[in-house]
Scaffold this active site. Structure first.
Site, short mmCIF file in Angstrom:
data_model
loop_
_atom_site.label_atom_id
_atom_site.label_comp_id
_atom_site.label_asym_id
_atom_site.label_seq_id
_atom_site.Cartn_x
_atom_site.Cartn_y
_atom_site.Cartn_z
N ASP A 1 0.28 -0.70 0.44
CA ASP A 1 0.33 0.20 -0.04
C ASP A 1 0.67 1.42 -0.29
O ASP A 1 2.28 0.59 0.21
CB ASP A 1 -1.00 -0.36 1.37
CG ASP A 1 -0.13 -0.58 2.34
OD1 ASP A 1 0.66 0.28 2.85
OD2 ASP A 1 -0.87 -1.46 3.19
N ASP B 1 8.84 6.83 13.81
CA ASP B 1 9.27 5.88 14.52
C ASP B 1 10.83 5.48 14.22
O ASP B 1 11.68 5.25 15.33
CB ASP B 1 8.27 4.36 14.54
CG ASP B 1 8.22 3.63 13.34
OD1 ASP B 1 8.55 4.52 12.36
OD2 ASP B 1 7.22 3.01 13.34
N ASP C 1 1.45 5.39 1.22
CA ASP C 1 0.62 6.54 2.02
C ASP C 1 1.62 8.10 0.89
O ASP C 1 2.31 8.22 1.00
CB ASP C 1 1.36 6.46 3.40
CG ASP C 1 0.61 4.80 4.02
OD1 ASP C 1 -0.06 4.70 4.42
OD2 ASP C 1 1.47 4.90 5.01
#
Length: 454
Positions: free
Chosen positions: A74, A148, A76
């Site tokens: 996918d 992160d 983003d």
């Protein structure tokens, strides 16, 4: 002892995140990712946002995966536009999320997840430092700080084919290192799930967790108890269906993180047959994921929890319960115990119970029972489960073989298989007596002695 541990985990204060230096801007000639390699939907979203004066980049895992030669699942997009501004630009879009609002933009069958650049500070946290709400928007540089891991803080502009790298993520990928952005303890307190994600990404990408990022994990595993069970279930599912479940589970045990996810795992892996069954199930899942075959979460969790179900079922039978009620009571007990840590969805729990319930029907190889079983919609999945049990040594290997032959045989061969099973001492299932209902309105005292009272 426990109080000292809690103080050590919760009260440790870390230095705040600091702004990064000027980012590296890496041209396509160095990184090699061309516009045609990425999702056309993601390119369209970025182009639309940039045309309206906003910054917009493909970000995170998709760029990381492309750099190491993996096909992204996918895409983003990160942008300077607010969720409301994004929503206004795309007719087929919706705003979702509580902790941090994002926009899902639909492009054909593809969903592009669009998030606004986050501010470096000002997030709402709980008493342990876990971020509860984070809808303060900032610059791209601040957003990079909030990511992160360094390998996830990569921004790709599909229009110029340039990667913007604030934290040397490209270099870390080349050096096979997974490094936390900022002070690891502070970042784990913000979101304890990052510890699980570190294990999953390291296993998936073949990276070594940076010693500074790995050191606090065992001490801080207790923070997983503060994470919503639904979120833990989602992250565990990603970990188990990553195609590297064997390595992930092994590393979870090494880091002491499995106690927060699968508390039965330690008990299970101390039993030779149960341990073999678990590893076979995980290896089977990994091979299916790598071959791009479908994987059922219900099947996977049914396998992980089967040894505990089997033990509980036997205990209930030994205590005097009939086999069938004992099985369903054991199902409820095991799933209830697991639900305290993982919010297994109702649909997945239903699949688990159906697979478990069908296992007892494989013992019935006489009469019409085998015909009814092979017509069941979940027969193939339940047979795969039976085969795993045989490969682990829990049941005779000829049992799944008999069912495979029966399912693919013609009528005459099926009858011969049934006769052979009967000759080998397989008992026919006990028939339930049907109690006749009297249509007469006579009172019970008027019932003749030779006819049993209803």
């Amino acid at each position: 002892m426990i109080r000292k541990l809690l103080r050590r985990v919760f009260n440790h204060r870390a230095a705040p995140l600091s702004a990064p230096t000027e980012p590296a801007r890496i041209p396509v000639s160095q990184h090699g990712i061309q516009r045609g390699q990425v999702s056309a939907g993601a390119v369209k979203v970025c182009a639309t946002l940039q045309d309206r004066g906003h910054q917009a980049y493909i970000v995170g895992g998709a760029i990381r995966d492309l750099l190491i030669g993996h096909l992204p699942k996918d895409y983003d997009v990160a942008t300077s536009a607010t969720p409301e501004e994004v929503r206004a630009l795309f007719r087929r879009s919706r705003i979702i999320g509580r902790r941090f609002k994002i926009v899902h933009v639909l492009n054909g069958l593809e969903t592009i997840e669009v998030s606004t650049f986050r501010a470096a500070q000002n997030a709402e946290t709980d008493q342990h430092g876990r971020v509860l709400a984070d809808n303060s928007y900032g610059s791209q540089a601040e957003d990079a700080i909030r990511r992160d891991f360094t390998v996830n803080a990569l921004y790709y502009d599909p229009l110029t084919e340039t990667i913007v790298d604030y934290h040397h993520g490209v270099a870390d990928l080349q050096q096979k290192t997974l490094r936390v952005i900022g002070e690891p303890r502070a970042r784990y307190r913000e979101d304890p799930v990052r510890m699980l994600r570190a294990v999953r990404l390291a296993a998936k990408l073949g990276l070594i967790i940076d010693p500074a990022a790995r050191a606090p994990i065992r001490d801080m595993a207790i923070l997983l108890e503060n994470v919503p069970t639904a979120r833990l279930f989602d992250e565990t599912l990603k970990l188990l269906m990553s195609g590297n479940a064997v390595r992930c589970i092994s590393q979870l045990r090494e880091e002491g993180l499995h106690h927060g996810l699968l508390p039965l795992l330690d008990i299970i892996l101390d039993q030779p047959i149960a341990e073999r069954f678990i590893w076979l199930a995980l290896e089977n899942t990994d091979s299916r994921v790598r071959a791009d075959k479908s994987v059922s979460p219900g099947f996977l969790f049914a396998a992980l929890l089967w040894p505990e179900l089997s033990r509980t079922w036997k205990e209930r039978q030994a205590a005097g319960e009939a086999s069938h009620p004992a099985l369903f009571d054991a199902m409820d007990e095991v799933l209830a115990a697991q639900a305290q840590r993982l919010a297994i969805t109702r649909r997945v729990a239903g699949d688990i119970k159906e697979l478990w319930g069908l296992q007892s029907r494989f013992d019935k190889r006489t009469g019409r029972a085998p015909y009814r079983l092979i017509e069941h919609p979940k027969f193939r999945a339940s047979w795969d489960f039976l085969l795993l049990r045989a490969q682990a040594g829990g049941i005779p290997e000829d049992l799944p073989d008999w069912w495979h032959r029966f399912a693919h045989a013609g009528q005459s061969e099926r009858e011969e298989l049934l006769r052979a099973a009967s000759a080998n001492g397989v008992k026919a299932p006990a028939r339930k007596r049907r109690r006749s209902r009297r249509k007469s309105a006579e009172p019970k005292t008027a019932v003749p002695e030779l006819v049993p009272a209803p």
